[in-house]
Enzyme design. Structure first.
Site, short mmCIF file in Angstrom:
data_model
loop_
_atom_site.label_atom_id
_atom_site.label_comp_id
_atom_site.label_asym_id
_atom_site.label_seq_id
_atom_site.Cartn_x
_atom_site.Cartn_y
_atom_site.Cartn_z
N GLN A 125 -7.62 -4.23 2.43
CA GLN A 125 -7.87 -3.27 1.36
C GLN A 125 -8.83 -3.91 0.37
O GLN A 125 -8.52 -4.94 -0.23
CB GLN A 125 -6.57 -2.89 0.64
CG GLN A 125 -6.72 -1.76 -0.37
CD GLN A 125 -6.58 -0.37 0.25
OE1 GLN A 125 -6.34 -0.24 1.46
NE2 GLN A 125 -6.72 0.66 -0.55
N TYR A 170 -6.07 -10.70 -7.99
CA TYR A 170 -7.31 -10.10 -8.50
C TYR A 170 -8.28 -11.26 -8.79
O TYR A 170 -7.97 -12.13 -9.61
CB TYR A 170 -7.06 -9.36 -9.81
CG TYR A 170 -6.34 -8.04 -9.71
CD1 TYR A 170 -7.02 -6.85 -10.00
CD2 TYR A 170 -5.00 -7.96 -9.38
CE1 TYR A 170 -6.36 -5.62 -9.96
CE2 TYR A 170 -4.33 -6.74 -9.33
CZ TYR A 170 -5.03 -5.58 -9.62
OH TYR A 170 -4.37 -4.36 -9.58
N ASP A 176 -11.38 1.48 -3.10
CA ASP A 176 -9.95 1.29 -2.96
C ASP A 176 -9.59 1.79 -1.57
O ASP A 176 -8.91 2.80 -1.42
CB ASP A 176 -9.17 2.04 -4.06
CG ASP A 176 -7.70 1.64 -4.10
OD1 ASP A 176 -7.30 0.74 -3.34
OD2 ASP A 176 -6.94 2.23 -4.90
N HIS A 201 -1.54 -9.66 -3.80
CA HIS A 201 -2.35 -8.75 -4.60
C HIS A 201 -3.14 -9.49 -5.69
O HIS A 201 -3.27 -8.99 -6.81
CB HIS A 201 -1.45 -7.68 -5.24
CG HIS A 201 -2.13 -6.37 -5.47
ND1 HIS A 201 -3.31 -6.25 -6.17
CD2 HIS A 201 -1.80 -5.10 -5.09
CE1 HIS A 201 -3.66 -4.98 -6.23
NE2 HIS A 201 -2.77 -4.26 -5.58
N GLU A 241 -7.00 -7.44 0.02
CA GLU A 241 -5.60 -7.49 0.46
C GLU A 241 -5.51 -7.29 1.96
O GLU A 241 -5.69 -6.19 2.47
CB GLU A 241 -4.80 -6.39 -0.25
CG GLU A 241 -4.89 -6.42 -1.77
CD GLU A 241 -4.58 -5.07 -2.39
OE1 GLU A 241 -3.43 -4.60 -2.27
OE2 GLU A 241 -5.50 -4.46 -2.99
N ASN A 294 0.83 -1.20 0.00
CA ASN A 294 0.00 0.00 0.00
C ASN A 294 0.87 1.26 0.00
O ASN A 294 2.04 1.22 -0.37
CB ASN A 294 -1.02 -0.02 1.14
CG ASN A 294 -2.35 0.60 0.72
OD1 ASN A 294 -2.41 1.77 0.36
ND2 ASN A 294 -3.41 -0.18 0.76
N ARG A 295 0.30 2.39 0.44
CA ARG A 295 0.94 3.68 0.21
C ARG A 295 1.62 4.26 1.44
O ARG A 295 1.11 4.13 2.56
CB ARG A 295 -0.10 4.68 -0.32
CG ARG A 295 -0.61 4.33 -1.70
CD ARG A 295 -1.80 5.18 -2.14
NE ARG A 295 -2.22 4.82 -3.49
CZ ARG A 295 -3.06 3.80 -3.75
NH1 ARG A 295 -3.57 3.08 -2.76
NH2 ARG A 295 -3.38 3.52 -5.00
N HIS A 331 3.52 -0.06 -2.66
CA HIS A 331 3.87 -1.48 -2.78
C HIS A 331 5.37 -1.74 -2.90
O HIS A 331 5.81 -2.57 -3.70
CB HIS A 331 3.15 -2.09 -3.99
CG HIS A 331 1.66 -2.17 -3.84
ND1 HIS A 331 1.03 -2.31 -2.62
CD2 HIS A 331 0.66 -2.12 -4.77
CE1 HIS A 331 -0.29 -2.36 -2.81
NE2 HIS A 331 -0.53 -2.24 -4.10
#
Length: 344
Positions: free
Chosen positions: A281, A180, A245, A178, A309, A83-84, A109
């Site tokens: 997340q 999908y 998100d 991660h 996540e 993440n950020r 990430h």
């Protein structure tokens, strides 16, 4: 019983060292999962619908070439910090660190070459595979030699992912996968007919660059209240949301707890996410735009998959009131996430 096989998947390009990439297949009666030694990537995950037919429910590529090009972290383990991190900056023991900015004004990430883009050393287990790597002191500007083990084990319908790490210097750490998902089968057009629920009473509002504002907001009475299952398409429409998100705040205890459920009523495929982590997340593939060609040459448009996540809260290294994200020498980082696949 779980069967584990290994085969060569390809070679990294010469400019990336030319190393051999292996693919490990874990197979039980109800689940088949393929995992690469590049980025510990879940490249395929097949599970049964109520008609008994297996479908691959994760986005990805048929060949190694897809994974060595730029892609949105399909199936990969991301780190050293998932993440950020705001402005790519943090301070540990009075020392300032500046990371590479790869997501607007922020670091995402793990930076330019995170854990998703490197080869890991595999060890086959009776029911899975353990990947190891040493992230050297200063890699992507993070402090400390970090030893990391990521272990995938398959038992029946349950895939467990365990993350362990030890460091030589105090460092932030936050590891997740991660993948999908589209339970209708990868390549299906959208996820609007999926039902989603998340076991969270609160979530983290974000600014325009997706950094949490610091507020821990109650979901009650908002579009973020997913405590009861919602049909995703109708829910996004009802609340005028472009997608999710966001970090949802789970119970903060090291024991295993249910985090989320996803169900695809037309096929009966369902999955549960359990974890020891304090956050998850929920991302609805808002940035997928049909430009990436995936497995079987299908394109992946917006909202054609979702991610769940499990993680520590984003930017926790800069938010003292968020759960601790620092790992100190002599300690061990140890978290597990369990994905349970069934038909409902």
């Amino acid at each position: 019983m779980t069967a584990v096989t290994r085969e060569v998947f390809g070679r990294m390009p010469p400019e990336e060292g030319g190393g051999e990439v292996e693919k490990f297949t874990l197979r039980s009666d109800s689940v088949k999962v393929e995992i690469l030694s590049l980025g510990c990537i879940i490249a395929a995950l097949e599970t049964r619908g109520r008609d008994g037919v297996f479908s691959d429910v994760v986005l990805g590529f048929d060949t190694l070439e897809g994974y060595t090009r730029k892609h949105p972290f399909f199936g990969a383990v991301v780190g050293r910090v998932a993440n950020r991190i705001a402005k790519g900056r943090f301070t540990v023991h009075g020392q300032d660190y500046q990371l590479f900015l790869n997501n607007g004004p922020n670091s995402l990430h793990g930076g330019a070459k995170g854990f998703d883009k490197v080869l890991w050393s595999p060890q086959v287990l009776p029911n899975g595979v353990c990947f190891f790597r040493l992230s050297p002191d200063g890699e992507e500007s993070y402090p400390g030699d970090l030893q990391v083990w990521v272990t995938y084990t398959l038992n029946g319908e349950e895939l467990a992912i365990n993350y362990r790490a030890q460091t030589s210097k105090t460092t932030p750490i936050n590891l997740t996968n991660h993948a999908y998902f589209n339970l209708a089968g990868q390549g299906s057009r959208d996820i609007y007919d999926h039902e989603i629920s998340i076991e969270a009473d609160s979530y983290l509002p974000v600014d325009s660059t997706k950094i949490p504002t610091g507020e821990v907001a109650a979901v009650q009475g908002t579009g973020f209240d997913l405590r009861q299952p919602v049909e995703l398409g109708k829910h996004l429409q009802k609340f005028g949301l472009d997608g999710f998100d966001h970090n949802f705040c789970l119970q903060q205890e090291q024991a295993r707890h249910l985090a989320a459920r996803a169900r695809h009523p037309p096929t009966g495929r369902a999955m549960e996410v359990h974890t020891t982590q304090p956050g998850i997340q929920f991302y609805t593939g808002n940035n997928l735009d049909g430009s990436v060609k995936g497995k079987g040459a299908v394109v992946y448009p917006k909202h054609s998959a979702f991610c769940l996540e499990t993680q520590n809260w984003p930017d926790a290294v800069n938010k003292p009131h968020f759960p601790n994200t620092l790992l100190h020498p002599g300690e061990e980082y140890n978290h597990t996430t369990w994905l349970v696949f069934n038909t409902a």
